[in-house]
Design a protein around this motif. Structure first.
Motif, PDB file in Angstrom:
ATOM      1  N   UNK A   1       6.091   1.879   7.792  1.00  0.00           N
ATOM      2  CA  UNK A   1       4.773   2.366   8.217  1.00  0.00           C
ATOM      3  C   UNK A   1       4.193   3.319   7.176  1.00  0.00           C
ATOM      4  N   UNK A   2       2.872   3.404   7.112  1.00  0.00           N
ATOM      5  CA  UNK A   2       2.201   4.238   6.114  1.00  0.00           C
ATOM      6  C   UNK A   2       2.709   5.680   6.170  1.00  0.00           C
ATOM      7  N   UNK A   3       2.972   6.148   7.368  1.00  0.00           N
ATOM      8  CA  UNK A   3       3.367   7.541   7.544  1.00  0.00           C
ATOM      9  C   UNK A   3       4.770   7.853   7.046  1.00  0.00           C
ATOM     10  N   UNK A   4       5.583   6.812   6.820  1.00  0.00           N
ATOM     11  CA  UNK A   4       6.958   7.021   6.376  1.00  0.00           C
ATOM     12  C   UNK A   4       7.126   6.731   4.885  1.00  0.00           C
ATOM     13  N   UNK A   5       6.005   6.639   4.169  1.00  0.00           N
ATOM     14  CA  UNK A   5       6.080   6.257   2.752  1.00  0.00           C
ATOM     15  C   UNK A   5       5.993   7.451   1.814  1.00  0.00           C
ATOM     16  N   UNK A   6       6.565   7.265   0.625  1.00  0.00           N
ATOM     17  CA  UNK A   6       6.327   8.171  -0.497  1.00  0.00           C
ATOM     18  C   UNK A   6       5.911   7.275  -1.656  1.00  0.00           C
ATOM     19  N   UNK A   7       4.663   6.849  -1.587  1.00  0.00           N
ATOM     20  CA  UNK A   7       4.118   5.802  -2.441  1.00  0.00           C
ATOM     21  C   UNK A   7       3.634   6.417  -3.756  1.00  0.00           C
ATOM     22  N   UNK A   8       4.367   6.115  -4.845  1.00  0.00           N
ATOM     23  CA  UNK A   8       4.056   6.731  -6.143  1.00  0.00           C
ATOM     24  C   UNK A   8       2.712   6.249  -6.701  1.00  0.00           C
ATOM     25  N   UNK A   9       2.338   5.006  -6.445  1.00  0.00           N
ATOM     26  CA  UNK A   9       1.055   4.498  -6.960  1.00  0.00           C
ATOM     27  C   UNK A   9      -0.120   5.140  -6.215  1.00  0.00           C
ATOM     28  N   UNK A  10       0.054   5.352  -4.922  1.00  0.00           N
ATOM     29  CA  UNK A  10      -0.996   6.060  -4.159  1.00  0.00           C
ATOM     30  C   UNK A  10      -1.162   7.471  -4.728  1.00  0.00           C
ATOM     31  N   UNK A  11      -0.034   8.142  -4.968  1.00  0.00           N
ATOM     32  CA  UNK A  11      -0.092   9.475  -5.581  1.00  0.00           C
ATOM     33  C   UNK A  11      -0.779   9.437  -6.933  1.00  0.00           C
TER      34      UNK A  11
ATOM     35  N   UNK B   1      -8.818   2.726  -0.434  1.00  0.00           N
ATOM     36  CA  UNK B   1      -8.336   1.738   0.545  1.00  0.00           C
ATOM     37  C   UNK B   1      -7.173   2.325   1.349  1.00  0.00           C
ATOM     38  N   UNK B   2      -6.261   3.034   0.681  1.00  0.00           N
ATOM     39  CA  UNK B   2      -5.116   3.604   1.419  1.00  0.00           C
ATOM     40  C   UNK B   2      -5.581   4.736   2.343  1.00  0.00           C
ATOM     41  N   UNK B   3      -6.553   5.530   1.887  1.00  0.00           N
ATOM     42  CA  UNK B   3      -7.116   6.552   2.788  1.00  0.00           C
ATOM     43  C   UNK B   3      -7.656   5.913   4.071  1.00  0.00           C
ATOM     44  N   UNK B   4      -8.379   4.803   3.897  1.00  0.00           N
ATOM     45  CA  UNK B   4      -8.913   4.090   5.064  1.00  0.00           C
ATOM     46  C   UNK B   4      -7.791   3.565   5.955  1.00  0.00           C
ATOM     47  N   UNK B   5      -6.710   3.056   5.323  1.00  0.00           N
ATOM     48  CA  UNK B   5      -5.581   2.521   6.097  1.00  0.00           C
ATOM     49  C   UNK B   5      -4.907   3.624   6.904  1.00  0.00           C
ATOM     50  N   UNK B   6      -4.768   4.797   6.284  1.00  0.00           N
ATOM     51  CA  UNK B   6      -4.156   5.934   6.989  1.00  0.00           C
ATOM     52  C   UNK B   6      -5.041   6.358   8.161  1.00  0.00           C
TER      53      UNK B   6
END
Lengths: 409, 409
Positions: free
Chosen positions: B229-239, A247-252
């Motif tokens: 914004x998605x581009x300014x994140x360092x999202x640990x759960x996404x990682x 889902x996050x890949x799609x959002x990006x």
């Protein structure tokens, strides 16, 4: 006194009211410090020559009549309440900025053509009682008596009793929405890091993002981590990881202004040597365009169902918040943008990803917002801060915008 | 009495000792019910004509001398202790099966050529004190006095005091490992779902998987879910989701007997509307081949570092358990397999993904294990169960294997 000194002094004085010994500020609706803050603001409004009044539920107004169009009102302000252990800017900066802007205008240009009014709204945060936007909703006649009739705070104190204790009450059923408001401009801290990252002084807000919040339950089968071959598993955390990354890949790929967050993840049994049988997780999804938000959310749900099916998992979907985006008024946004240009500010037109009183007011009156940068994007925290020169720049652009709106033919 | 009746009666009688009012069985090392169980087993051993003895720390032995090779011993058994609220099979089934097998052999064939010995080991689970394999380690002279000198249970009761209270003590420093053990065969429930899924009666275990357990800290930046914004994140759960899905995808591609589990996931702050700034998670990784296990773990670590770097996250790696696989003895495995064939059992040669006493004993004496199916793969739980006919089949194959080992030239 220079604007900078005035701003510092006002923030400092108002921040003493509700200062919390456990950190930051806690000024909850209908508390004694809340009333003291409204009275403080009322005093400051009177000092600069505004005529003050409270509405039924405790919104405070300070007004100066227009010379030529007194029944056309230009309104500015924000909310006076804070979260628990909040900062000194979220809400009250918008109230202080509004009356300081009006003070500057009155000192420089005298009485306006249109009436100028400052509003210090009773409540926005939803931090004491389970209700939000109580101030702005009452202002636009959307406050629901039923919704707050039985609610209470975490100490079991009833909303209605506290409202009465401080001398306020529900608006009458036949209250009619005011028809004199020609524009509303709210200034607020950004609570994000965009302006800071892009080295800008001011954001001109043209939209408040809509948001959906979900809770999902993904159910598989808890198994021994050593004795269960990979092919015989229904691993809920593996399923979650496919969902979250997909889902996050799609959002990006979709790009701004869409944001998606999987903020809460709670596996069961949450133990090193057991294949997780269940995961509870949340998704927070925001966009400034209702169609794009709905489309993305629908596609995300479909993708999740697909992943669940593929992994032999059950998926329960609970969409418990679904708020539409609220566009600001194009002509007011243009006026604020012009003000930023007039003042030679480094600005950008942007949306707000957070909720604000303006989203309640904008459907009824032409509205716009101004953002000032938040250091490290921090808010709802004692560390919430903005550089003083940015706070001053914010008041200057607000002043300029109100001048455009209230003093020009 | 038929074997089936004997088995039922013995399991039922032994399960009364340590039956837990809060569910299942709780028979912890050096508790009164633990000693009562060992005494019960001793009584049963005596009834079938075995000579009994306890070693220093409380392992129980029941022995019948061989007629021709008395100094060559064929050993079978398992552990007598349980986890808290455990089932009626994990451990004690292997003890009961061993003495019932010896009883069958003595009744049918009389005294063996080689000595036959049954062992009821004191402790395997590590459920009372922070130590595991206390019984098997003492048997092979690997029990560390230092390791248990100061440990205590959750009520603050000292290991050493409890050992003394029940009449046991450390082995002397100069104790020498026995040189008479020619074979060890342990029968145990599978604790997994492989035999059930594949509709088999028996598993012939040729290897106990090695395992690595890790805890990871993945650190990014907590941010507002609406304003960042998605581009300014360092999202640990996404990682984390990239890491988990990527590593498990690789494990699936690699295939059995590799298993990988991300059992624990704990984001911070774990709130719907905040981008997670940190995630603590675990990985449990097992394989029967040490080289393959090390290679996979090294590749997983490298992949994780890559993902962390790509997402602007910091990764801390803590490998806190690293046990090598323990292969069983080929010739004993072959004997057990032959026994399964002789008895026309539906069986497979398989590894154990869980740890067992055999992994402590196998490095010193030629060993093998037999598994019987676990219904739904459940163990360490009051619901732990195996169909009676499968339990009987297990004893029959063990009897046949001990016959091959102790009665044949």
């Amino acid at each position: 006194m220079a604007l900078e000194k005035r701003l510092e002094e006002n923030i400092s004085a108002l921040s003493k009211i509700g200062s919390d010994p456990t950190g930051g500020m806690t000024r909850l609706l209908y508390s004694d410090s809340w009333l003291e803050a409204q009275k403080f603001v009322e005093g400051r409004m009177k000092e600069i020559g505004l005529e003050t009044s409270f509405d039924e539920i405790g919104n405070l107004f300070g007004r100066v009549e227009g010379t030529k169009y007194p029944s056309k009102t230009i309104l500015s302000g924000s909310h006076i309440d804070t979260v628990v252990n909040g900062g000194t800017l979220d809400g009250q900066y918008g109230v202080i900025a509004a009356y300081l802007a009006v003070q500057q205008l009155l000192e420089t240009h005298g009485q306006p053509l249109r009436s100028l009014e400052v509003i210090s709204m009773a409540e926005e945060e939803g931090s004491r009682f389970p209700t939000v936007f109580w101030g702005s909703k009452n202002f636009v006649c959307e406050a629901s008596k039923e919704q707050v009739a039985t609610i209470e705070d975490s100490n079991g104190i009833k909303f209605v009793e506290e409202m009465h204790r401080q001398g306020f009450d529900f608006a009458s059923e036949d209250k009619v929405r005011r028809d004199d408001i020609e524009a509303f401009v709210e200034i607020h801290i950004e609570q994000g890091n965009v302006l800071e990252m892009e080295k800008l002084q001011v954001g001109v807000v043209n939209n408040i993002a809509g948001q959906k919040r979900y809770t999902f339950q993904l159910k598989g089968e808890a198994n021994h981590a050593g004795t269960t071959p990979m092919g015989y598993r229904h691993d809920a955390v593996y399923g979650f990881s496919k969902i979250c990354s997909g889902v996050i890949d799609r959002a990006l790929a979709e790009g701004d202004p869409l944001v998606v967050t999987f903020g809460k993840v709670e596996p069961k049994p949450n133990t090193v040597n057991v294949v997780p049988g269940e995961v509870l997780f949340t998704m927070d999804c925001r966009h400034t365009d209702a169609g794009a938000l709905n489309k993305f959310a629908a596609e995300a749900e479909a993708f999740m169902k697909e992943v669940a099916k593929e992994h032999g998992l059950e998926l329960e979907i609970d969409l418990w918040m679904d708020e539409s985006p609220v566009p600001m008024d194009e002509s007011i946004v243009a006026k604020v943008e012009q003000a930023a240009k007039n003042k030679n500010m480094k600005y950008k037109v942007m949306h707000s990803g957070a909720g604000h009183d303006s989203q309640v007011i904008a459907p009824h009156y032409p509205s716009a917002m101004i953002f000032v940068p938040s250091i490290n994007g921090i808010s709802h925290n004692p560390a919430e801060a903005t550089n003083l020169e940015d706070l001053v720049a914010g008041v200057e652009i607000l002043t300029e915008a109100l001048y455009e709106l209230a003093y020009k033919e």
